[in-house]
Design a protein around this motif. Structure first.
Motif, mmCIF file in Angstrom:
data_model
loop_
_atom_site.group_PDB
_atom_site.id
_atom_site.type_symbol
_atom_site.label_atom_id
_atom_site.label_comp_id
_atom_site.label_asym_id
_atom_site.label_seq_id
_atom_site.Cartn_x
_atom_site.Cartn_y
_atom_site.Cartn_z
ATOM 1 N N GLY A 70 0.822 -1.205 0.000
ATOM 2 C CA GLY A 70 0.000 0.000 0.000
ATOM 3 C C GLY A 70 0.857 1.257 0.000
ATOM 4 N N THR A 72 1.305 3.330 2.454
ATOM 5 C CA THR A 72 2.078 3.444 3.696
ATOM 6 C C THR A 72 3.416 2.726 3.562
ATOM 7 O OG1 THR A 72 0.059 3.614 5.000
ATOM 8 C CG2 THR A 72 2.044 2.910 6.165
ATOM 9 N N ASN A 75 5.777 4.529 1.116
ATOM 10 C CA ASN A 75 6.387 5.706 1.746
ATOM 11 C C ASN A 75 7.500 5.291 2.707
ATOM 12 O OD1 ASN A 75 4.805 7.607 0.435
ATOM 13 N ND2 ASN A 75 3.279 7.739 2.061
ATOM 14 N N HIS A 98 1.214 13.229 5.003
ATOM 15 C CA HIS A 98 0.523 12.085 5.603
ATOM 16 C C HIS A 98 1.415 11.494 6.693
ATOM 17 C CE1 HIS A 98 -1.194 8.003 5.805
ATOM 18 N NE2 HIS A 98 -2.298 8.529 5.302
ATOM 19 N N ASN A 149 -4.012 15.037 1.427
ATOM 20 C CA ASN A 149 -5.191 14.182 1.583
ATOM 21 C C ASN A 149 -6.315 14.857 2.353
ATOM 22 O OD1 ASN A 149 -2.822 13.558 3.368
ATOM 23 N ND2 ASN A 149 -4.445 12.664 4.623
ATOM 24 N N ASP A 174 4.778 11.605 -2.292
ATOM 25 C CA ASP A 174 3.593 10.810 -1.969
ATOM 26 C C ASP A 174 2.475 11.292 -2.893
ATOM 27 O OD1 ASP A 174 1.205 9.831 -0.998
ATOM 28 O OD2 ASP A 174 1.702 10.149 1.109
ATOM 29 N N GLN A 177 -2.898 10.726 -3.358
ATOM 30 C CA GLN A 177 -4.134 11.474 -3.628
ATOM 31 C C GLN A 177 -4.152 12.113 -5.012
ATOM 32 O OE1 GLN A 177 -6.981 11.772 -1.879
ATOM 33 N NE2 GLN A 177 -6.285 10.577 -0.135
HETATM 34 C C1 LIG Z 1 -4.297 6.971 1.876
HETATM 35 C C2 LIG Z 1 -2.991 7.665 1.856
HETATM 36 C C3 LIG Z 1 -1.800 7.013 2.201
HETATM 37 C C4 LIG Z 1 -1.791 5.605 2.711
HETATM 38 O O1 LIG Z 1 -1.987 4.659 1.692
HETATM 39 P P1 LIG Z 1 -2.461 3.175 2.122
HETATM 40 O O2 LIG Z 1 -2.507 2.434 0.820
HETATM 41 O O3 LIG Z 1 -3.795 3.328 2.770
HETATM 42 O O4 LIG Z 1 -1.426 2.644 3.044
HETATM 43 C C5 LIG Z 1 -0.634 7.713 2.114
HETATM 44 N N1 LIG Z 1 -0.607 9.002 1.708
HETATM 45 C C6 LIG Z 1 -1.715 9.664 1.364
HETATM 46 C C7 LIG Z 1 -1.618 11.073 0.903
HETATM 47 C C8 LIG Z 1 -2.949 9.018 1.440
HETATM 48 O O5 LIG Z 1 -4.060 9.693 1.117
#
Ligand SMILES: *Cc1c(COP(=O)(O)O)cnc(C)c1O
Length: 384
Positions: A70, A72, A75, A98, A149, A174, A177
């Motif tokens: 994912g 997370t 990142n 985030h 986000n 990141d 979004q």
């Molecule tokens: C949702 C989100 C994440 C996390 O992504 P997951 O796939 O839920 O781990 C990281 N950064 C931003 C800006 C997000 O909106």
């Protein structure tokens, strides 16, 4: 009662074609892509086809895309992978990032890295000049998000990336979004690593990707079977990856039409709230704003109280503190923007996506107006 999902920045429903494609794949293709036999080879084909689709969403060569669990994890991989390889040095990130980015950098600060957390302007934007001032000869990494986000503000990542590159540091973005919401072409962006996630683009949860140029070298964080070119060991979440690929294909094809529709809904909500609810405000940038996000505050009310009223009428949205689930802490993003206590505690985020209509927006406004009035009648701070 209506049932309106206006929380697409938290997660999105799956495209029906994604569900069908995943079900078919799970039923008929149980192989492990690392196996040499026919079923393994077949699974491997699905893996690489999905990688092509996911890479195409950001214009990347497929071999520079690594699947993760994912956004997370992607990142964390970018930040800890870079830092662990460097061993020491200076890291720059934004105060509106985030938690997957911000908390990773703050953890590195405890481990001896020097970390600069940049401020933001009143719209939640990161100033390239502030990045420039913070850059040092020993800066190893800069991590600044594309679209915020919570408030939907679009950061000037091309400008920031150019400065970072000039200084010889790596630039991570990141883009969870923004992927599928704004056109992204990594060939034309000075970005070394970029994170995106399946469940924010109508794919399944628990799968994401890190785009990484070959120059961006990462220390390994997982040891095992050496999957994903040893960057991320572990048997691939193939049903998820296949779903991510299908979602990426559909998103790429439909993006111009869908995002234009969402922007109309966003603008309708913002305009009507600001016009029809006294003492209401838009949070985030009025123009440099993602097409799906409307973050609004109404003085003299608690956002969570209004959220519960909306929820009781079938409307799903988020309060300002939504990202640290269960906590009533004010949002670090709204705090970094310097908003007043009243504006922070009343902030609600509506985020539009697949399936939303103009009638949804009008219904949300009706419920909001009645809800705000009811809460204000009960508020000791409100005289009108
Ligand atoms: C949702 C989100 C994440 C996390 O992504 P997951 O796939 O839920 O781990 C990281 N950064 C931003 C800006 C997000 O909106």
């Amino acid at each position: 009662m209506r049932n309106i999902y206006a929380d697409h920045a938290a997660t999105t429903p799956l495209f029906p074609q994604v569900i069908d494609g995943m079900a078919d794949f799970m039923r008929n293709h149980p192989g492990n892509p690392s196996s040499l036999h026919a079923m393994g080879r077949e699974a491997k084909q699905y893996l690489e086809r999905a990688r092509d689709s996911v890479a195409a969403l950001i214009g990347a060569p497929a071999e520079q895309v690594y699947f993760t669990s994912g956004g997370t994890e992607a990142n964390n991989m970018a930040i800890f992978g870079t830092a662990n390889l460097a061993g020491r040095g200076h890291i720059i990130t934004g105060g509106t990032e985030h938690h997957a980015v911000l908390d990773s950098c703050l953890h590195l600060a405890k481990q001896g890295f020097e970390v600069t957390v940049l401020g933001a302007d009143e719209f939640g934007m990161t100033d390239p000049q502030e990045v420039k001032r913070a850059l040092r000869p020993d800066t190893v990494l800069v991590s600044v998000m594309h679209v915020n986000n919570e408030v939907g503000t679009v950061n000037p990542i091309a400008e920031i990336g150019a400065l970072v590159r000039e200084a010889g540091a790596l630039f991570h973005v990141d883009a969870v979004q923004s992927a599928g919401k704004l056109a992204i072409d990594v060939n034309r962006l000075p970005v070394d690593m970029l994170t995106f996630s399946s469940h924010k683009i109508n794919g399944p949860k628990g799968v994401g990707a890190l785009y990484k140029r070959p120059e961006a070298r990462l220390a390994r964080l997982t040891f095992g079977g050496g999957q994903e070119k040893k960057v991320r060991s572990g048997t691939e979440n193939l049903p998820g990856i296949v779903g991510f690929g299908l979602a990426a294909d559909l998103t790429r094809k439909k993006m111009p039409v869908l995002t234009a529709e969402w922007a109309v809904l966003r603008d309708r909500l913002i305009r009507r709230v600001l016009e029809e609810i006294p003492h209401s405000y838009l949070n985030g940038h009025p123009e440099q704003r993602a097409p799906h996000n409307a973050n609004l505050s109404c003085d003299f009310i608690e956002g969570e109280a209004l959220l519960l009223i909306l929820d009781s009428k079938g409307v799903c949205c988020s309060a300002g503190s939504a990202c640290s689930s269960g906590s009533a802490e004010p949002s670090h993003v709204l705090t970094a923007m310097g908003l007043s206590e009243g504006r922070k505690s009343s902030a609600l985020r509506f985020s539009f996506g697949y399936g939303n209509t103009a009638e949804d927006v009008d219904y949300i406004i009706d419920v909001m107006k009645a809800g705000v009035e009811r809460l204000r009648r009960a508020s000791p701070f409100c005289s009108n």
